[in-house]
Design a protein around this motif. Structure first.
Motif, PDB file in Angstrom:
ATOM      1  N   CYS A 141    -100.818   3.989   9.053  1.00  0.00           N
ATOM      2  CA  CYS A 141     -99.418   4.686   8.833  1.00  0.00           C
ATOM      3  C   CYS A 141     -98.434   3.418   8.768  1.00  0.00           C
ATOM      4  N   VAL A 150     -95.427   3.290   9.415  1.00  0.00           N
ATOM      5  CA  VAL A 150     -94.623   3.358  10.479  1.00  0.00           C
ATOM      6  C   VAL A 150     -95.141   2.885  11.831  1.00  0.00           C
ATOM      7  N   CYS A 151     -96.075   3.867  12.283  1.00  0.00           N
ATOM      8  CA  CYS A 151     -96.748   3.521  13.658  1.00  0.00           C
ATOM      9  C   CYS A 151     -97.972   2.965  13.740  1.00  0.00           C
ATOM     10  N   SER A 159    -100.924   4.126  13.111  1.00  0.00           N
ATOM     11  CA  SER A 159    -102.050   5.060  13.675  1.00  0.00           C
ATOM     12  C   SER A 159    -102.864   5.369  12.056  1.00  0.00           C
ATOM     13  N   CYS A 166     -98.862   8.751   8.679  1.00  0.00           N
ATOM     14  CA  CYS A 166     -99.542   9.482   9.278  1.00  0.00           C
ATOM     15  C   CYS A 166     -98.920  11.097   8.957  1.00  0.00           C
ATOM     16  N   HIS A 193     -95.153  11.195  10.262  1.00  0.00           N
ATOM     17  CA  HIS A 193     -94.233  10.441   9.665  1.00  0.00           C
ATOM     18  C   HIS A 193     -94.033  10.663   8.264  1.00  0.00           C
TER      19      HIS A 193
END
Ligand SMILES: [Zn+2]
Length: 254
Positions: A155, A157-158, A160, A178, A181
């Motif tokens: 992901c 953004v994060c 994961s 993910c 998001h």
């Protein structure tokens, strides 16, 4: 003072009556523009010619302040450029790599990794039967070195890892997402994203299915398209190859 660097010639055109303007990607300085004085009259200094896609070493006179037009004093090819001229597929592939590099890379931003990727792509295409995945590998390397490569396997953004199955993917936001998001984002095949991520490494990989190759082409094309100021001329050459070929190779993914 004349200085030397490994280089790939990206584009050339006539400059006045006798000179040639050469745009080259060099290992030392990145993309440069240099005038080859009297190159159209004197065959002596540039005996092997100055064709786009040629890989070798340039000898240049560097402009004093770094900018402006440099002077090309010599070019020594390192690989046989003739293979490109004898094979329309190779010609189209190498022309495309050169044009893509020329339009996306700014002058005088040296990036040794990018230069190595370009040289390697041209050498591979010159030595082996050209395959579309060779183009995909270079597209991924180029986007990576320009900082424009979307996240494919985690992901954006994060960080994961992406779930199995269709993955939410939004190139404008930075790539794969993910499930938290990526709500509402379009989906991309996990297999296609996996192949794209693997193209960045050195590992050889099995040639993906035609469907995956086409999806990869479209994924990367969309990514590249967002950074172009005008359509690539070499892409017309691919369209022409597709029409003119009697035996279309088992490869719809050009
Ligand atoms: Zn996330």
């Amino acid at each position: 003072m004349t200085e030397r660097s490994d280089a790939v010639l990206l584009r050339t055109h006539a400059l006045g009556e006798a000179d040639v303007l050469v745009v080259a990607h060099t290992e030392r300085w990145g993309k440069i523009r240099a005038a080859a004085r009297s190159a159209r009259k004197s065959r002596r200094r540039f005996a092997s010619g100055l064709g786009a896609g040629a890989v070798g070493a340039v000898e240049v006179h560097v402009a004093r302040n770094g900018g402006g037009l440099w002077r090309l004093d010599g070019f020594v090819p390192r690989i046989d450029h003739g293979a490109m001229g004898r094979d329309l597929d190779r010609f189209a592939y190498i022309t495309y790599l050169c044009e893509l590099t020329d339009v996306l890379v700014d002058d005088l931003h040296p990036e040794a990794g990018l230069h190595a990727a370009l040289e390697s792509a041209i050498c591979v295409i010159s030595e082996r039967p050209p395959e579309a995945m060779m183009l995909r590998r270079y597209e991924v390397a180029l986007l990576h070195h320009l900082g424009l490569l979307p996240a494919f396997d985690a992901c954006c953004v994060c960080g994961s890892p992406c779930a199995d199955g269709p993955v939410p993917f939004d190139a404008i936001r930075g790539g794969a997402l993910c499930s938290d998001h990526g709500e509402g984002a379009p989906r991309q095949s996990a297999e296609v994203l996996y192949c794209a991520a693997r193209l960045l490494g050195d590992a050889e990989q099995a040639t993906p299915s035609p469907e995956v190759r086409r999806a990869l082409r479209d994924l990367l094309r969309a990514q590249i398209h967002g950074h172009l100021r005008q359509p690539l001329r070499s892409v017309e050459l691919f369209a022409h190859l597709g029409r003119s070929r009697v035996v279309v190779p088992a490869d719809g993914a050009r």
